[in-house]
Design an enzyme around this catalytic site. Structure first.
Site, mmCIF file in Angstrom:
data_model
loop_
_atom_site.group_PDB
_atom_site.id
_atom_site.type_symbol
_atom_site.label_atom_id
_atom_site.label_comp_id
_atom_site.label_asym_id
_atom_site.label_seq_id
_atom_site.Cartn_x
_atom_site.Cartn_y
_atom_site.Cartn_z
ATOM 1 N N HIS A 6 0.807 -1.216 0.000
ATOM 2 C CA HIS A 6 0.000 0.000 0.000
ATOM 3 C C HIS A 6 0.848 1.277 0.000
ATOM 4 O O HIS A 6 0.326 2.375 -0.196
ATOM 5 C CB HIS A 6 -0.939 0.006 1.210
ATOM 6 C CG HIS A 6 -2.285 0.601 0.918
ATOM 7 N ND1 HIS A 6 -2.498 1.535 -0.068
ATOM 8 C CD2 HIS A 6 -3.504 0.388 1.490
ATOM 9 C CE1 HIS A 6 -3.772 1.879 -0.094
ATOM 10 N NE2 HIS A 6 -4.405 1.197 0.842
ATOM 11 N N ASP B 77 -1.808 2.259 -4.944
ATOM 12 C CA ASP B 77 -3.075 2.760 -4.420
ATOM 13 C C ASP B 77 -4.157 1.700 -4.561
ATOM 14 O O ASP B 77 -4.138 0.875 -5.489
ATOM 15 C CB ASP B 77 -3.501 4.025 -5.162
ATOM 16 C CG ASP B 77 -2.552 5.182 -4.910
ATOM 17 O OD1 ASP B 77 -1.896 5.178 -3.850
ATOM 18 O OD2 ASP B 77 -2.460 6.074 -5.770
#
Length: 425
Positions: free
Chosen positions: A397, A401
């Protein structure tokens, strides 16, 4: 008589230390020239250390699980003649290990629940085949088979190297009806057990543990799950195998998925990447080197299909088969076990409904394949049977995205649900 000192060999590639995984000999053993003395492990490759001399083992330089420096004393052997008192010529070449050697030290313990016991009550008096505290050496497959048969490996004599229990040893033991349990004694099926077995985490199992811990510690994972209708692809795969199966390697789902990944990362290059979080640099790759998480007798390894973008379905299938066989036999090279830019993992028929795969650090994504099932689905207002499969995929992450991860998986889904698009440029 003299003493020949053998030092830990230089494996090459700048490796300064290796892990001692398994001794094949013990003090007092007579060894011949070229006989295997021990197995050691680098990052992922297991190496056999042969003896350059014949003689009698005097002393071992370390214990299984110990990390030893290159050049440190490995073993002392009494030889005819003067030996090499200064050990100046004691360093010896190493070679890739045979498959059984890699599996033995990392074999998992039998499950903690009591086995379906077999035997008579008096059978518990059968003496153990090895001293108290000495753990039986056996492959994971043999341990599972012994578990299913209700046989305690502690009682089975081993005829392999270093007392390793082989399949024929288990068969012979079972044929004699020996063991602490015997068939048909229901009174013992619920007998309380207090035995324990402490197994050192060494060899490949240690490397796997370190890799998983590093990946989870450094990477903030998030997992995205999507279901895919595989009906059309399965129909195509069946037809291709019927037409070409006798002439070419048979196709599984994996080559189709790998082709879909090649096409999808062109739209989402941030997925086919590695993140050097120490330097703060994300490197995106044009080449698609797909790691294939592969379960072996010694544990999980990840051989790499290089330049998947340059392979068609059949060459991908052939290379996947070759790499899997090399990994499971312990013959995969260091180059074949490194360099992936994105990884795919699958448990096949055991794939379950959803999984949360761990990213292969320093990559930023891993695509997980779950079990394919025939389910009733509604299409155009009608209930129809469809072959459905979930993709459970994890992403880093920090650099991927959530929206881009979802779009990437949707792109994979589009290619797989309409397989003709896999061949359209």
């Amino acid at each position: 008589m003299g003493i020949h000192v053998i030092k830990m060999p230089d494996i090459g590639e700048g490796i300064a230390e290796v892990e001692l995984v398994l001794w094949r000999v013990q003090p007092g053993d007579t060894v011949t020239e070229d006989q295997i003395l021990a197995d050691v492990m680098t990052d992922k490759a297991t190496i056999e250390i042969p003896s350059p001399v014949a003689g009698t083992v005097l002393a071992l330089g370390g214990k299984a699980g110990e990390v030893m420096a290159v050049g440190s004393e490995l073993i002392r052997i009494e030889v005819a003649g003067t030996g090499n008192a200064d050990a100046s010529n004691a360093t010896i070449p190493a070679r890739p290990a045979a498959p059984p050697a890699a599996a033995a030290p990392t074999a998992p313990a039998e499950p903690a629940r009591a086995p379906a016991p077999v035997g008579t009550a008096t059978a518990r008096a059968v003496p153990a085949a090895r001293p108290a505290g000495e753990k039986p050496i056996a492959s994971p497959a043999l341990r599972r088979r012994a578990w299913d048969m209700g046989i305690e490996l502690q009682y089975v004599p081993g005829s392999g190297a270093a007392g390793r229990i082989l399949q024929q040893d288990l068969d012979a033991y079972a044929a004699r009806g020996a063991g602490p349990y015997a068939i048909g004694n229901n009174a013992m099926r619920y007998q309380q057990r207090d035995d324990e077995e402490a197994l050192p985490v060494i060899g490949l199992r240690r490397k796997i543990a370190q890799k998983m811990q590093e990946s989870k510690r450094r990477i903030p994972h998030f997992t995205y799950v999507e279901e895919v209708d595989m009906t059309e692809l399965e129909a195509l795969r069946t037809r291709l195998n019927e037409r070409w199966g006798s002439e070419r390697v048979r196709l599984t789902v994996l080559p189709f998925l790998m082709r879909a990944m090649v096409l999808a990362v062109r739209e989402f290059p941030q997925i086919n990447a590695r993140f050097d979080d120490d330097a703060g640099i994300v490197t995106r790759f044009g080449a698609v080197h797909i790691g294939i998480a592969t379960q072996t007798g010694a544990g999980l390894v990840v051989p790499v299909l290089r330049h998947a973008e340059a392979h068609d379905l059949w060459s991908s299938a052939a290379e996947v088969t070759r790499l899997a066989e090399a990994a499971r036999s312990g013959k995969a090279t260091r180059e074949e076990l490194s360099g992936s830019t994105i990884t795919v993992t699958s448990l096949g028929a055991l794939g379950g409904i959803v999984s949360t795969p761990v990213i292969n650090h320093p990559e930023v994504a891993i695509v997980g394949v779950n079990r394919m099932v025939l389910r009733p689905m509604i299409r155009a207002g009608t209930v129809v049977p469809r072959q459905m499969m979930n993709l459970s995929s994890s992403f880093d992450h920090r650099v991927v995205d959530g929206m881009h991860a979802a779009e990437f998986i949707q792109a994979l889904r589009g290619y797989l649900e309409c397989p003709a698009t896999l061949f359209m440029e």
